[in-house]
Design an enzyme around this catalytic site. Structure first.
Site, PDB file in Angstrom:
ATOM      1  N   LYS A  22       0.826  -1.214   0.000  1.00 26.84           N
ATOM      2  CA  LYS A  22       0.000   0.000   0.000  1.00 26.84           C
ATOM      3  C   LYS A  22       0.858   1.261   0.000  1.00 26.84           C
ATOM      4  CE  LYS A  22      -1.650   1.677   3.906  1.00 26.84           C
ATOM      5  NZ  LYS A  22      -1.642   3.111   4.257  1.00 26.84           N
ATOM      6  N   ASN A  23       1.865   1.305   0.876  1.00 17.45           N
ATOM      7  CA  ASN A  23       2.642   2.533   1.018  1.00 17.45           C
ATOM      8  C   ASN A  23       3.475   2.834  -0.222  1.00 17.45           C
ATOM      9  OD1 ASN A  23       1.605   3.129   3.546  1.00 17.45           O
ATOM     10  ND2 ASN A  23       3.196   1.978   4.616  1.00 17.45           N
ATOM     11  N   ARG A  93      -3.303   9.991   4.517  1.00 18.44           N
ATOM     12  CA  ARG A  93      -2.022  10.651   4.704  1.00 18.44           C
ATOM     13  C   ARG A  93      -1.334  10.962   3.371  1.00 18.44           C
ATOM     14  NH1 ARG A  93       0.348  13.851   8.148  1.00 18.44           N
ATOM     15  NH2 ARG A  93       2.595  13.737   8.045  1.00 18.44           N
ATOM     16  N   CYS A 117      -4.531   7.979   9.972  1.00 20.36           N
ATOM     17  CA  CYS A 117      -4.720   7.499  11.344  1.00 20.36           C
ATOM     18  C   CYS A 117      -4.142   8.490  12.349  1.00 20.36           C
ATOM     19  CB  CYS A 117      -4.032   6.148  11.541  1.00 20.36           C
ATOM     20  SG  CYS A 117      -4.822   4.798  10.658  1.00 20.36           S
ATOM     21  N   ARG A 122       2.645  14.011  12.813  1.00 24.62           N
ATOM     22  CA  ARG A 122       3.369  13.678  11.586  1.00 24.62           C
ATOM     23  C   ARG A 122       3.486  14.952  10.759  1.00 24.62           C
ATOM     24  NH1 ARG A 122       0.731   8.107   9.484  1.00 24.62           N
ATOM     25  NH2 ARG A 122      -1.247   9.114   9.886  1.00 24.62           N
ATOM     26  N   PRO A 123       4.324  15.886  11.229  1.00 26.24           N
ATOM     27  CA  PRO A 123       4.419  17.175  10.545  1.00 26.24           C
ATOM     28  C   PRO A 123       5.005  17.024   9.150  1.00 26.24           C
ATOM     29  CG  PRO A 123       6.152  16.958  12.189  1.00 26.24           C
ATOM     30  CD  PRO A 123       5.242  15.783  12.369  1.00 26.24           C
ATOM     31  N   ILE A 124       4.691  17.991   8.291  1.00 23.56           N
ATOM     32  CA  ILE A 124       5.214  17.937   6.921  1.00 23.56           C
ATOM     33  C   ILE A 124       6.264  19.030   6.712  1.00 23.56           C
ATOM     34  CG2 ILE A 124       3.131  16.864   5.990  1.00 23.56           C
ATOM     35  CD1 ILE A 124       2.429  19.629   4.790  1.00 23.56           C
ATOM     36  N   ASP A 125       6.887  19.484   7.801  1.00 22.75           N
ATOM     37  CA  ASP A 125       7.861  20.565   7.677  1.00 22.75           C
ATOM     38  C   ASP A 125       9.057  20.171   6.812  1.00 22.75           C
ATOM     39  OD1 ASP A 125       8.330  18.815   9.927  1.00 22.75           O
ATOM     40  OD2 ASP A 125       9.981  20.111  10.525  1.00 22.75           O
ATOM     41  N   GLN A 126       9.459  18.887   6.846  1.00 16.32           N
ATOM     42  CA  GLN A 126      10.609  18.466   6.034  1.00 16.32           C
ATOM     43  C   GLN A 126      10.260  18.443   4.545  1.00 16.32           C
ATOM     44  OE1 GLN A 126      13.787  17.977   7.554  1.00 16.32           O
ATOM     45  NE2 GLN A 126      12.478  19.008   9.036  1.00 16.32           N
ATOM     46  N   ASP A 305       4.983   0.241  12.115  1.00 16.24           N
ATOM     47  CA  ASP A 305       3.698  -0.305  11.663  1.00 16.24           C
ATOM     48  C   ASP A 305       3.493  -1.758  12.086  1.00 16.24           C
ATOM     49  OD1 ASP A 305       2.876   2.033  10.537  1.00 16.24           O
ATOM     50  OD2 ASP A 305       3.034   1.388   8.463  1.00 16.24           O
ATOM     51  N   ILE A 327       8.865   6.322  17.128  1.00 12.10           N
ATOM     52  CA  ILE A 327       8.425   7.028  15.917  1.00 12.10           C
ATOM     53  C   ILE A 327       7.171   7.879  16.184  1.00 12.10           C
ATOM     54  CG2 ILE A 327       7.868   6.795  13.473  1.00 12.10           C
ATOM     55  CD1 ILE A 327      10.597   5.602  14.083  1.00 12.10           C
ATOM     56  N   ARG A 397      -8.576   0.129   5.213  1.00 12.06           N
ATOM     57  CA  ARG A 397      -7.711   1.106   4.541  1.00 12.06           C
ATOM     58  C   ARG A 397      -6.428   0.470   4.041  1.00 12.06           C
ATOM     59  NH1 ARG A 397      -5.608   5.185   8.040  1.00 12.06           N
ATOM     60  NH2 ARG A 397      -4.458   5.585   6.132  1.00 12.06           N
TER      61      ARG A 397
END
Length: 430
Positions: A22-23, A93, A117, A122-126, A305, A327, A397
């Protein structure tokens, strides 16, 4: 409301075939719109997140043709819209992968902030740091990321923290930037490598994926391709844990054993028999399994996971185990649900101390997220009596035909819609 009802106590025995990852598929599907040519993708898992992403791709004007359940042909030549605004896309996500794909191809993107989830921050700053380094102007307005660039120009980017999403997103944008981008402290997960291989099959020039330094030399355009997605290491690991916790004997087929090494090592430490073949792994659970300690880490460490599923195995192991989650800070929400089934787990900060018990008992439990939901199902398979798992939409999902695959291994599990169907199941299985 759909539920799983389970009668536990049966060792799982037989063969199970693992679906595509999936990922990996989420990143690959987003990248498929970066060319105007046809892209054929197979070994696609038929799960909710994938179907939502395909709807969003169609919504912005790409042609999406479902060849069969696991194969899709996509053509992005008619995309007229760089603003992705779909009510469903906010729930997953991977919506952020559209930023890198659209920014790379059109130098412009407007994408809702991601959902998914609730397992922690889970910031997206990077991601944003990477896009800005490539020359884009990036802002967050009204719940969306808005990015524009006149030209994307290669840069030397060092990620402050290892991030799978940021690594994939920056790779996509940099694939069509001018010059050579060097991305350091990159994520090394198998699905990062798979997305890089997919982009390379479209004519990108990406080297070093799978190491902590990736070099991306930009090209002028990408072309069509045919590509098969790698097997899902987390689905495979879930069935490996299900075999161990039910003291079963399961051949997990269509896997890449190297991707499973961290899981295999821990099961063997506990006393399980794990036999590797070219594209299969056999797991044989033992009547008595030992405690061990686990710390989640970026690949090739133990995957976050797989933490809930392995914690269920440890809950029925002899002795005291410690599980450290490094994590995501909210990854232990399932512990209260497992307590209803008789586990003895205490959480202090990011550490769970698990005292093994000899038996779990069935209960009504609630899936708080995707992987925790799968863990509760496998706990139900090992428990005495009946377990009902609510909120299984989370599980759907990320797991294709979960109950059917378990039934094929001898599990007594059914998907039901109401209490009447729960009672019918109980009468049927006795």
């Amino acid at each position: 409301m759909e539920q799983y009802v389970i009668k536990g106590g049966n060792p799982l025995v037989g063969d199970v075939t693992i679906s595509g990852a999936k990922n990996a598929a989420l990143g690959i599907l987003a990248a498929s719109i970066m060319t105007d040519d046809d892209v054929l993708i197979d070994n696609l898992p038929d799960v909710r997140d994938i179907n939502v992403l395909l709807e969003a791709i169609e919504e912005i004007g790409a042609r999406v043709e479902r060849i069969d359940r696991h194969t899709v042909r996509i053509n992005g030549s008619n995309i007229k819209e760089v603003a992705v605004d779909d009510e469903y896309i906010r729930r997953i996500r991977a919506s952020y992968y559209f930023i890198g794909a659209l920014l790379g191809k059109y130098k412009s993107a407007q994408v809702p902030l991601p959902g998914g989830c609730n397992i922690g921050s889970r910031p997206i700053d990077q991601h944003l740091k990477g896009f800005r380094a490539l020359g884009a102007e990036v802002n967050i307005e009204r719940g969306a990321v808005i990015a524009h660039a006149i030209d994307l120009v290669a840069a030397h980017i060092y990620l402050d923290v290892v991030s799978v999403g940021a690594t994939i997103n920056i790779m996509m944008a940099a694939a069509l930037a001018e010059g050579q981008t060097i991305l350091e402290n990159a994520a090394k997960e198998p699905h990062v490598v798979d997305v890089a291989n997919f982009l390379n099959s479209m004519g990108a020039n990406i080297k070093g994926a799978g190491t902590d330094t990736i070099r991306i030399r930009g090209v002028n355009r990408l072309h069509g391709t045919e590509y098969s997605i790698i097997p899902d290491q987390i689905e495979a690991g879930t069935f490996m844990c299900a075999a161990a916790v039910t003291r079963g004997d399961v051949m997990v087929k269509n896997v890449i054993p190297k991707h499973l090494e961290a899981i295999t090592a821990k099961l063997m430490e506990m006393g399980c028999e794990v036999i590797e073949f070219d594209d299969e792994v056999r797991v044989v659970g033992k009547p008595t399994q030992r405690h061990t300690d686990i710390k989640t880490l970026p690949y090739p460490g133990f995957p976050t996971d797989m933490q809930p599923q392995m914690s269920v195995v440890l809950a029925l192991a002899k002795g005291t185990s410690m599980v450290t989650e490094s994590i995501f800070e909210n990854r232990f929400k399932y512990v209260d649900e497992l307590a209803r089934m008789g586990t003895n787990i205490k959480v202090e900060g990011n550490v769970a101390v698990i005292d093994g018990v000899t038996q779990l008992t069935g209960a009504q439990v609630n899936a708080p997220d995707l992987r925790a939901g799968a863990a509760l199902v496998i706990a139900g398979l090992a428990a005495d009596g009946y377990t009902v798992v609510d909120e299984i939409g989370y599980i759907q999902r990320g797991y294709e035909c979960f109950e059917e695959k378990l039934q094929g291994l001898g599990a007594m599990i059914e998907k039901v819609d109401n209490d009447r169907e729960v009672q019918k199941f109980k009468m049927k299985v006795g």
